[in-house]
Motif scaffolding. Structure first.
Motif, short mmCIF file in Angstrom:
data_model
loop_
_atom_site.label_atom_id
_atom_site.label_comp_id
_atom_site.label_asym_id
_atom_site.label_seq_id
_atom_site.Cartn_x
_atom_site.Cartn_y
_atom_site.Cartn_z
N UNK A 158 0.89 -1.56 -0.15
CA UNK A 158 -0.16 0.24 -0.12
C UNK A 158 0.85 1.31 -0.20
N UNK A 159 0.16 1.98 -0.33
CA UNK A 159 0.98 3.61 -0.89
C UNK A 159 -0.08 4.36 -0.24
N UNK A 160 0.09 5.47 0.71
CA UNK A 160 -0.59 6.16 0.66
C UNK A 160 -0.01 7.78 1.42
N UNK A 161 -0.67 9.06 0.94
CA UNK A 161 -0.36 9.83 1.51
C UNK A 161 -1.67 10.45 2.33
N UNK A 162 -0.47 11.52 3.36
CA UNK A 162 -1.68 11.56 5.05
C UNK A 162 -2.57 11.06 5.15
N UNK A 163 -2.45 9.62 4.55
CA UNK A 163 -2.60 8.20 5.81
C UNK A 163 -4.04 7.54 5.00
N UNK A 164 -4.14 8.36 3.43
CA UNK A 164 -5.47 7.73 2.91
C UNK A 164 -4.82 6.89 1.35
N UNK A 165 -5.11 5.68 1.51
CA UNK A 165 -4.39 4.72 0.63
C UNK A 165 -4.37 5.79 -0.78
N UNK A 166 -3.57 5.80 -2.21
CA UNK A 166 -4.10 6.68 -2.95
C UNK A 166 -4.56 6.07 -4.05
N UNK A 167 -5.17 5.19 -3.68
CA UNK A 167 -6.24 3.90 -4.51
C UNK A 167 -7.78 4.36 -3.98
N UNK A 168 -7.49 5.58 -3.07
CA UNK A 168 -8.83 5.96 -2.99
C UNK A 168 -9.31 7.12 -3.43
N UNK A 169 -8.26 7.60 -3.60
CA UNK A 169 -7.57 9.48 -4.07
C UNK A 169 -8.15 9.34 -5.66
N UNK A 170 -8.93 10.38 -6.16
CA UNK A 170 -9.12 10.19 -7.37
C UNK A 170 -8.05 10.90 -8.30
N UNK A 171 -7.99 9.72 -9.54
CA UNK A 171 -6.41 9.98 -9.83
C UNK A 171 -6.14 11.18 -10.70
N UNK A 172 -7.02 12.49 -11.13
CA UNK A 172 -7.48 13.54 -11.61
C UNK A 172 -6.95 14.43 -10.65
N UNK A 173 -7.57 14.34 -9.24
CA UNK A 173 -6.97 15.60 -7.98
C UNK A 173 -5.87 14.87 -7.45
N UNK A 174 -5.21 14.41 -7.52
CA UNK A 174 -3.79 14.00 -7.08
C UNK A 174 -2.90 14.99 -7.77
N UNK A 175 -3.01 14.14 -9.32
CA UNK A 175 -1.90 14.42 -9.84
C UNK A 175 -1.93 16.08 -9.99
N UNK A 176 -2.93 16.52 -9.81
CA UNK A 176 -3.58 18.06 -10.12
C UNK A 176 -2.39 18.79 -9.06
N UNK A 177 -2.04 17.95 -7.95
CA UNK A 177 -1.59 17.94 -6.95
C UNK A 177 -0.30 17.93 -6.75
N UNK A 178 1.09 17.50 -7.55
CA UNK A 178 1.64 16.55 -7.63
C UNK A 178 2.47 17.14 -8.75
N UNK A 179 3.19 17.96 -8.67
CA UNK A 179 4.40 18.95 -9.74
C UNK A 179 5.81 17.77 -9.92
#
Ligand code: ATP
Length: 738
Positions: A545-566
């Motif tokens: 598992x990979x988590x960001x702020x404790x949330x599994x990245x599979x549970x974060x909307x992909x577009x939303x997540x990528x828009x916050x990664x440079x």
């Protein structure tokens, strides 16, 4: 991919005796150790393996007695090798088509031998048809010979039904056109029997003659007009359906993960959007105009033939089944193989072309133009030979088929004339009959060649739908939500391999704190970029598992997540367009002030305003008209425009000279403040300022800590850094001496 083939009864008994009742894996090992073809299988039980051939266990062993099971690719075949107390030994040999299967088996055997949990993530596709064993055409998953034609057409129907209104219009027009064609022979009979030579013995009826003639001419004109309408309607419908397919393939390609894109050639995907969809358009046009028209004509004219004289009708249709059988036989046993070869040669030639054209700089740099011309000539003539073979056979087959079919016509004349002489038929009836008969021959002869264009189109349907139906490996979970990233990242027991039988990351676990800058270091191929690919969710982990702020990245909307990664990569890609548009790519709504601010932070503003057109400078393909360092600074400006809380720098400064690097480093230092940053660099000195460094070694985290801690530890990092220092000292010395 099938890893448990079923065995024939005899082999199964031998396997059960050798490895026990629980057969966990069974794969073909179709070459003997000396390299001869065999019908053998490698069977794995709970703790034993065996090689079974012709109902006998020819070799068997205990898995734990050996270790280091590995697949060695040789020329045209692979062997499964292992090591035991006596040394290295080869267990089995197989052709290349089972190489991936053996990759999995080696992994299973190693896990079992080391008493580990067997980790097998079977994602690989079959490269050959499971039914007939033929190698599949690149990019397809089904063999056109064995695939369900109905299923392919059903898919096409699914897309076509959106255009049912114009299709229905076309169909009605087609029915009207065939009805008019069928009326022709009736008026011909009327002209002869009713007007010129009335059967009741009366004198010719000129009024009836003109009526019949007008009807025939009128029918011809209306028939032609309807054909024009039909062709126009169908051209519109088929072009619109092809446009829908192109849109669907393009949209799907955009949404598919990187894994899919890297497994496909760009040229091949382009072909699917252009050439394959066009072939489907031709199929729809052909199907909805000629095919349905011919079929309707065949049914109607055969019905009329039988109702006119069933004996003659039988004579007319007598050669049809024989010719059909002959054609199907030749298609299945000869033409199909030739076509398959033609497709494969075409595939090879087009991928070669794409390869060479995209690497044209290398070709020119090495002066290898004439070599590439020669190679292309070979592919080109191979393709020409394959095409000539097909076309020659078809051109021989076509006149024979036509001749055989038309034989019925001569029998009709023979029997018809006899019937006339015996007063059982008149001339008008014979002419009408003979006209209906010729209407039957056309569709029959045409249908004999259907397998050819249907097969061509089936390949295209499959290539197009294999993209449209592609299940993204990285799926958006239904529960996926938006999440505002703060920046604490955690890798937990991550296993991953691009080929699932070859793990690249093994049990990776570590944490990155919010706002921390972490450097990833390690030998080339140790898995640094892979780790970043997983965090960006270009691929999903096989396990863990990979988590960001404790949330599994599979549970974060992909577009939303990528828009916050440079992300800044070593290979920057810039689109053809202005500098302004390129920087704006990460945030299309950004104001000019925001763009300039980002460019200033990335130390790009000063070089941009020195260009004659400033921010409106048009970049050529991939920014070839500016320098590497300038491209890199634009990439940094693009990455930070959005003010991302998470920044990934993959070798962002490796290709630059010291001066440019220090400019960019300085920019990066400014950017990293206050946001979580993960940076990869081979030049370890550039990571000095990192809060911590994670050292990767063969896909595992070997050590983690600050520069000072790791130097003190004198482990892997220390070795890397001393090796690099020695190298740069040597370089300095060489420079001074030189
Ligand atoms: N798309 C891919 N498909 C298959 N294997 C891949 C792919 N990308 C990388 N690999 C393999 O995965 C392993 C790790 O590669 P990765 O790029 O993560 O290493 P790295 O540490 O970043 O190397 P480098 O420092 O040279 O960039 C290598 O053995 C590589 O061959």
């Amino acid at each position: 991919m099938n890893l448990n083939f079923s065995l024939a009864e005899q082999n199964k008994n031998a396997a059960v005796q050798a490895v026990g009742t629980e057969i966990e894996y069974c794969v073909p090992a179709n070459l003997s150790l000396l390299g001869y073809r065999s019908a053998g299988f490698l069977v794995i039980g709970q703790d034993k393996w065996a090689y079974i051939e012709n109902g006998q266990a020819k070799e068997a062993g205990i898995i734990a007695d050996s270790w280091e099971y590995k697949v060695i690719p040789l020329i045209g075949n692979v062997v499964l090798e292992t090591e035991d107390k006596q040394g290295k030994r080869v267990l089995v040999r197989s052709s290349m088509e089972h190489a991936a299967r053996f990759g999995y088996i080696a992994q299973v055997l190693n896990d079992k031998s080391a008493a580990r949990k067997v980790r097998i993530f079977n994602n690989e596709e079959e490269a050959t048809c499971a039914n007939c064993g033929v190698r599949l055409v690149t990019g397809t998953r089904v063999c056109p010979r064995c695939m369900s034609k109905a299923a392919a057409f059903k898919k096409l129907f699914g897309v076509s039904k959106l255009h049912w209104k114009p299709l229905a219009v076309g169909l009605i027009v087609m029915i009207a056109a065939s009805a008019i064609s069928l009326a022709g022979p009736y008026f011909q009979e009327l002209l002869i029997n009713g007007a010129l030579r009335p059967t009741d013995g009366q004198s010719p009826n000129m009024k009836l003659f003109y009526i019949a003639l007008t009807a025939m001419i009128g029918g011809l004109v209306i028939g032609e007009l309807l054909s024009i309408v039909r062709a126009r309607v169908m051209a519109n419908v088929s072009s619109n359906i092809a446009a829908d397919l192109r849109r669907m393939v393009y949209e799907k390609i955009q949404s598919l993960p990187l894994g899919f894109m890297t497994s496909q050639r760009a040229g091949d995907l382009m072909n699917r959007i252009t050439a394959d969809t066009d072939r489907i358009r031709q199929l729809i046009q052909e199907l909805c105009t000629t095919a349905i028209y011919q079929l309707m004509l065949l049914i109607a004219s055969s019905t009329l033939l039988f109702s006119a004289d069933w004996r003659l009708a039988c004579v007319v249709l007598l050669p049809a089944p024989i010719v059909a059988y002959m054609n199907i036989y030749i298609w299945k046993h000869v033409l199909w193989k030739l076509y398959h070869k033609q497709w494969r040669v075409y595939d090879r030639a087009s991928s070669f072309l794409h390869d060479v054209l995209s690497g044209i700089r290398v070709v020119k740099a090495f002066g290898k133009e004439s070599r590439e011309i020669k190679r292309f000539r070979t592919y080109n003539s191979e393709f020409a030979v394959a095409t000539i073979k097909n076309e020659t056979l078809l051109n021989v087959l076509a006149p024979i088929t036509n001749y055989l079919i038309q034989l019925g016509q001569y029998f009709v004349l023979l029997l018809g004339c006899n019937l006339i002489l015996n007063n059982q038929m008149n001339v008008g009836e014979l002419i009408k009959f003979s006209m209906y008969a010729s209407m039957v021959f056309g569709p029959i002869a045409w249908m004999m060649f259907m397998p050819r264009w249907v097969a061509n189109a089936l390949i295209s349907i499959d290539r197009v739908f294999s993209v449209i139906d592609e299940q993204p490996e990285v799926l958006e979970a239904k529960r996926a939500v938006k999440h505002t990233i703060r920046g604490a990242i955690s890798f937990r027991g991550v296993y991953f391999g691009y080929k699932s039988y070859e793990p690249v990351l093994k049990n990776v676990s570590f944490d990155i704190r919010e706002g921390e800058m972490i450097g990833l270091v390690g030998h080339s191929g140790s898995g640094k970029s892979t780790l970043i690919n997983l965090l960006s969710r270009f691929y999903d982990v096989n396990e863990g598992q990979i988590t960001i702020d404790g949330v599994d990245i599979r549970d974060i909307q992909q577009n939303d997540m990528r828009s916050q990664i440079g992300v800044v990569l070593q290979e920057t890609f810039l689109f053809t367009g202005t500098i302004l548009d390129n920087i704006r790519y990460s945030k299309p709504g950004a104001t000019e002030e925001e763009v300039i601010r980002a460019a200033k932070i990335a130390n790009a503003h000063s070089f941009i305003i020195n260009l004659p057109d400033g921010y409106d400078t048009l970049l050529e393909e991939n920014g070839n008209n500016i320098s590497g360092g300038e491209r890199q600074r634009l990439a940094i400006a693009r990455a930070i425009l959005n003010d991302p809380p998470l920044l990934i720098l993959d070798e962002a400064t490796s290709a630059l000279d010291i001066e440019t690097e220090s400019v960019i480093q300085e920019a990066l230092q400014r950017i990293m403040k206050g946001r979580t940053t993960i940076a990869i660099a081979h030049r370890l000195s550039t990571l000095r300022n990192a809060d911590r460094l994670a050292v990767l070694e063969k896909g595992t985290i070997a050590e983690i800590g600050s520069h000072a801690e790791l130097v003190e530890k004198r482990g892997n990092y220390y070795k890397l850094i001393t090796a690099q220092r020695q190298m740069s000292k040597k370089e300095q010395k060489d420079e001074l001496v030189g």
